[in-house]
Structure formats: structure tokens, C-alpha cells
Design a protein around this motif. Sequence first.
Motif, PDB file in Angstrom:
ATOM      1  N   HIS A   6       0.837  -1.206   0.000  1.00 18.77           N
ATOM      2  CA  HIS A   6       0.000   0.000   0.000  1.00 18.77           C
ATOM      3  C   HIS A   6       0.871   1.255   0.000  1.00 18.77           C
ATOM      4  CE1 HIS A   6      -3.842  -1.935   0.459  1.00 18.77           C
ATOM      5  NE2 HIS A   6      -3.490  -2.562   1.567  1.00 18.77           N
ATOM      6  N   HIS A  32      -5.851   1.901  -2.129  1.00 21.09           N
ATOM      7  CA  HIS A  32      -5.855   0.957  -1.011  1.00 21.09           C
ATOM      8  C   HIS A  32      -6.880  -0.159  -1.247  1.00 21.09           C
ATOM      9  CE1 HIS A  32      -5.114  -0.098   3.246  1.00 21.09           C
ATOM     10  NE2 HIS A  32      -6.274  -0.698   3.066  1.00 21.09           N
ATOM     11  N   ASP A  36      -6.536  -4.244  -1.872  1.00 22.58           N
ATOM     12  CA  ASP A  36      -7.202  -5.167  -0.953  1.00 22.58           C
ATOM     13  C   ASP A  36      -8.140  -6.125  -1.685  1.00 22.58           C
ATOM     14  OD1 ASP A  36      -5.956  -4.522   1.354  1.00 22.58           O
ATOM     15  OD2 ASP A  36      -7.579  -3.327   2.219  1.00 22.58           O
ATOM     16  N   ASP A 109      -6.592   1.764   6.431  1.00 28.14           N
ATOM     17  CA  ASP A 109      -6.365   0.797   7.508  1.00 28.14           C
ATOM     18  C   ASP A 109      -6.348   1.508   8.868  1.00 28.14           C
ATOM     19  OD1 ASP A 109      -6.383  -1.487   6.016  1.00 28.14           O
ATOM     20  OD2 ASP A 109      -4.202  -1.619   5.808  1.00 28.14           O
ATOM     21  N   HIS A 130     -14.627  -1.422   3.258  1.00 30.63           N
ATOM     22  CA  HIS A 130     -13.291  -2.005   3.370  1.00 30.63           C
ATOM     23  C   HIS A 130     -13.391  -3.533   3.405  1.00 30.63           C
ATOM     24  CE1 HIS A 130      -9.119  -0.853   5.116  1.00 30.63           C
ATOM     25  NE2 HIS A 130      -9.017  -1.866   4.318  1.00 30.63           N
ATOM     26  N   HIS A 134     -12.661  -6.837  -0.026  1.00 32.65           N
ATOM     27  CA  HIS A 134     -11.816  -8.034   0.098  1.00 32.65           C
ATOM     28  C   HIS A 134     -12.463  -9.216  -0.630  1.00 32.65           C
ATOM     29  CE1 HIS A 134      -9.597  -5.824   3.143  1.00 32.65           C
ATOM     30  NE2 HIS A 134      -8.712  -6.785   3.152  1.00 32.65           N
TER      31      HIS A 134
END
Length: 165
Positions: A6, A32, A36, A109, A130, A134
Amino acid sequence: MILIPHILLGALIGLIAPHQYWIVFIFAFASHFLLDAIPHYEYKIQLLKERSEERMGVLNIFRDKQAFFVLGKIATDFLLGMLIAIALVWFSPARQYVLVVALSAVLPDGLLALYWMTKTPLLEKLARFHHFVHPKNNKNTPLLWGITTQLIVSLIVILLILCYR
Ligand SMILES: [Zn+2]
């Protein structure tokens, strides 16, 4: 992903994007989630999450050996990423700028950790997003593959930084 890729991608964005901080900040922040979304290995931060959710407070995390160990891993990951980025762009006139953009790329994060600690509704949507980006079974990504993807991303980004610095 762990923090190193990142940070490196953030540094690359800072290096090649036009110097208009807000646009670059958005690119770095968005990068980011892009990383991910690639299947990857992550070290276990569950314990830290639980401790944060128990609202143990920072001092108590320092007293909890296991949680402290996880915190140490994160700190090492972060410092290593920043050191590599600093080494790569040291002679670039935009050095400071590039490093600030690199930090923007790990901010999601940081905000996630802040959400665990505070459970503030302000960050809830971001935390959900977030989680959403994933891959569905990311936890089941085979270790070798999960490390390889991050290595490949990091190496490509390092090569690009070397080309553009
Ligand atoms: Zn993340």
C-alpha cells in the motif's frame, strides 16, 4: 494486504500524478481498496480488533503480550514500507510530497482501526466497504499465493518508482 505494498503504491502515485493534492489523495486512498481486492495473505489482527472493541485503551494493549506482538508486526510492516519508500524517492525533489501521498494510501487501515476502537457511525460505512472489497474467501487464500500476489505487486511498483523518480 499488508502495509508495505500500500505504501509503495501510494509513493508511486505521488510520484507520477500531477501535484494537486486532493486529486492525488483520492487516488492514493482509492488505491488501497484496489490492492485489498486482490487475494492476499494477512497476518492475524483479530486479537487487536477484539482488544480494540473491548475498549481496552491503548495502555492496556501494551500490557497484553499477544496484542502487543500483533502491534509490533504492524509497526514493523509500516516502518519497513516507509523506509523502502524513503530510500526509493530520497533524491526526488518531490520527496516529502510523495511520502505524504504514501501515507494517504494506508489511511484506510488507520481509519478501520479507529472504527474498531470507537465504533463511531461516521466510519461504519467505510469499514463495511473495506470489508466488502476483500475477496470473499480471502482468509482461505493459500499462503504461498497470498504472499506471491503482494510480492509481485510490490516488485512491479518498485520498478515503476525506479523508472519515474
Ligand atoms: Zn486494508
